[in-house]
Design an enzyme around this catalytic site. Sequence first.
Site, short mmCIF file in Angstrom:
data_model
loop_
_atom_site.label_atom_id
_atom_site.label_comp_id
_atom_site.label_asym_id
_atom_site.label_seq_id
_atom_site.Cartn_x
_atom_site.Cartn_y
_atom_site.Cartn_z
N ASP A 151 8.31 -40.24 -12.79
CA ASP A 151 7.67 -40.47 -14.08
C ASP A 151 6.19 -40.72 -13.78
OD1 ASP A 151 6.58 -41.56 -16.37
OD2 ASP A 151 8.28 -42.86 -16.78
N ILE A 152 5.32 -39.89 -14.31
CA ILE A 152 3.90 -39.99 -13.94
C ILE A 152 3.29 -41.33 -14.35
CG2 ILE A 152 2.83 -38.99 -16.04
CD1 ILE A 152 1.12 -37.25 -14.10
N ASN A 173 -2.75 -32.38 -26.47
CA ASN A 173 -3.04 -31.32 -27.46
C ASN A 173 -4.53 -31.37 -27.79
OD1 ASN A 173 -3.29 -33.34 -29.69
ND2 ASN A 173 -1.12 -33.61 -29.24
N GLY A 179 6.97 -35.78 -25.03
CA GLY A 179 6.86 -35.41 -23.62
C GLY A 179 6.02 -36.39 -22.81
N VAL A 180 5.28 -35.84 -21.88
CA VAL A 180 4.49 -36.70 -21.00
C VAL A 180 3.37 -37.39 -21.77
CG1 VAL A 180 2.94 -34.86 -20.14
CG2 VAL A 180 3.46 -36.82 -18.70
N ASP A 181 2.83 -36.72 -22.77
CA ASP A 181 1.77 -37.31 -23.61
C ASP A 181 2.29 -38.58 -24.30
OD1 ASP A 181 -0.68 -37.44 -24.87
OD2 ASP A 181 -0.36 -35.73 -26.20
N SER A 213 1.91 -27.62 -19.78
CA SER A 213 2.42 -26.51 -20.63
C SER A 213 3.89 -26.15 -20.43
CB SER A 213 1.59 -25.23 -20.48
OG SER A 213 0.38 -25.32 -21.20
N THR A 214 4.57 -26.80 -19.47
CA THR A 214 5.94 -26.35 -19.16
C THR A 214 7.02 -27.01 -20.01
OG1 THR A 214 6.28 -27.97 -17.38
CG2 THR A 214 5.31 -25.84 -16.77
N GLY A 215 6.60 -27.83 -20.98
CA GLY A 215 7.58 -28.47 -21.87
C GLY A 215 7.47 -27.87 -23.25
N1 APR Z 1 6.23 -37.89 -16.29
C1 APR Z 1 5.98 -36.68 -15.74
N2 APR Z 1 6.28 -35.52 -16.35
C2 APR Z 1 6.86 -35.59 -17.57
C3 APR Z 1 7.15 -36.82 -18.22
C4 APR Z 1 6.80 -38.00 -17.53
N3 APR Z 1 7.03 -39.21 -18.03
N4 APR Z 1 7.71 -36.54 -19.42
C5 APR Z 1 7.80 -35.21 -19.52
N5 APR Z 1 7.29 -34.63 -18.41
C6 APR Z 1 7.17 -33.21 -18.06
C7 APR Z 1 8.13 -32.26 -18.72
O1 APR Z 1 9.36 -32.21 -18.00
C8 APR Z 1 7.38 -30.94 -18.64
O2 APR Z 1 7.71 -30.23 -17.46
O3 APR Z 1 5.90 -32.78 -18.49
C9 APR Z 1 5.91 -31.36 -18.54
C10 APR Z 1 5.06 -30.90 -19.69
O4 APR Z 1 5.79 -30.99 -20.90
P1 APR Z 1 5.17 -31.57 -22.25
O5 APR Z 1 4.93 -33.03 -22.12
O6 APR Z 1 6.02 -31.10 -23.36
O7 APR Z 1 3.69 -30.88 -22.29
P2 APR Z 1 3.27 -29.40 -22.76
O8 APR Z 1 4.32 -28.39 -22.55
O9 APR Z 1 1.92 -29.16 -22.13
O10 APR Z 1 3.10 -29.54 -24.33
C11 APR Z 1 2.04 -30.30 -24.85
O11 APR Z 1 3.47 -31.56 -26.29
O12 APR Z 1 3.75 -33.84 -26.31
C12 APR Z 1 3.07 -32.80 -26.87
O13 APR Z 1 0.98 -33.80 -27.47
C13 APR Z 1 1.57 -32.89 -26.60
O14 APR Z 1 1.16 -31.25 -28.25
C14 APR Z 1 1.21 -31.49 -26.87
C15 APR Z 1 2.33 -30.71 -26.26
#
Ligand code: APR
Length: 190
Positions: free
Chosen positions: A10-11, A24, A32-34, A122-124
Amino acid sequence: MTSISVIRKDITSLTVDAIVNAANSGLRGGGGVDGAIHAGAGPGLMNECATIIEKNGLCATGSAVTTSAGDLPAKWIIHTVGPIWGEEGEERSSLLLSSCYKSALDAASNLRADSVAFSAISTGAYGFPKRLAAPIAVSAVCSWLEAHQRAEAPSSIFLVCFDEENFRITKAVLDRLGPNNTPLVRTEGQ
Ligand code: APR
């Protein structure tokens, strides 16, 4: 020498100088990670993000901005905006994803950050295929390192994978690169 490592963590738990958020364009927070980063950093982060947007307008895809890390163990958060898969052609999306990593490393260098942890941008929610994103991430980091002096570069770069699939794919890309394949890069899985 800069080490590049892939870790499954977990980052928000990492004690590094800078963590890179997958944000975003409006820095509005999200899931997600945000979402995890905003939850861990506390409400002050949203205020900092709003101030940046008021001053500069929306963040372009591929760009990066810096905030403090609030209550997180890291010192700074570098927010980058990844491409949304399917909005552009594959070539343009790949360039934009590469730009995320390079812009974030520029920001880290300006901060004199010695350790930087990237989420898998971008992978989520943004749907970039993981098998395409991982080699782009690794080659963007390597080409940034090759283009910069040692003094400008962090000592440690972590590619943080939350899910097993991303970890496996990213580790395979780093393994293919081979240990000591360039004088700048040491690879290690975990
Ligand atoms: N720590 C590390 N990596 C994480 C965590 C965490 N706590 N939570 C999720 N991830 C990973 C996911 O498994 C994925 O591989 O982060 C990666 C990116 O996924 P997203 O968070 O969905 O980011 P992204 O695909 O870039 O989409 C961005 O999603 O949350 C919204 O505000 C954000 O609109 C933006 C969009």
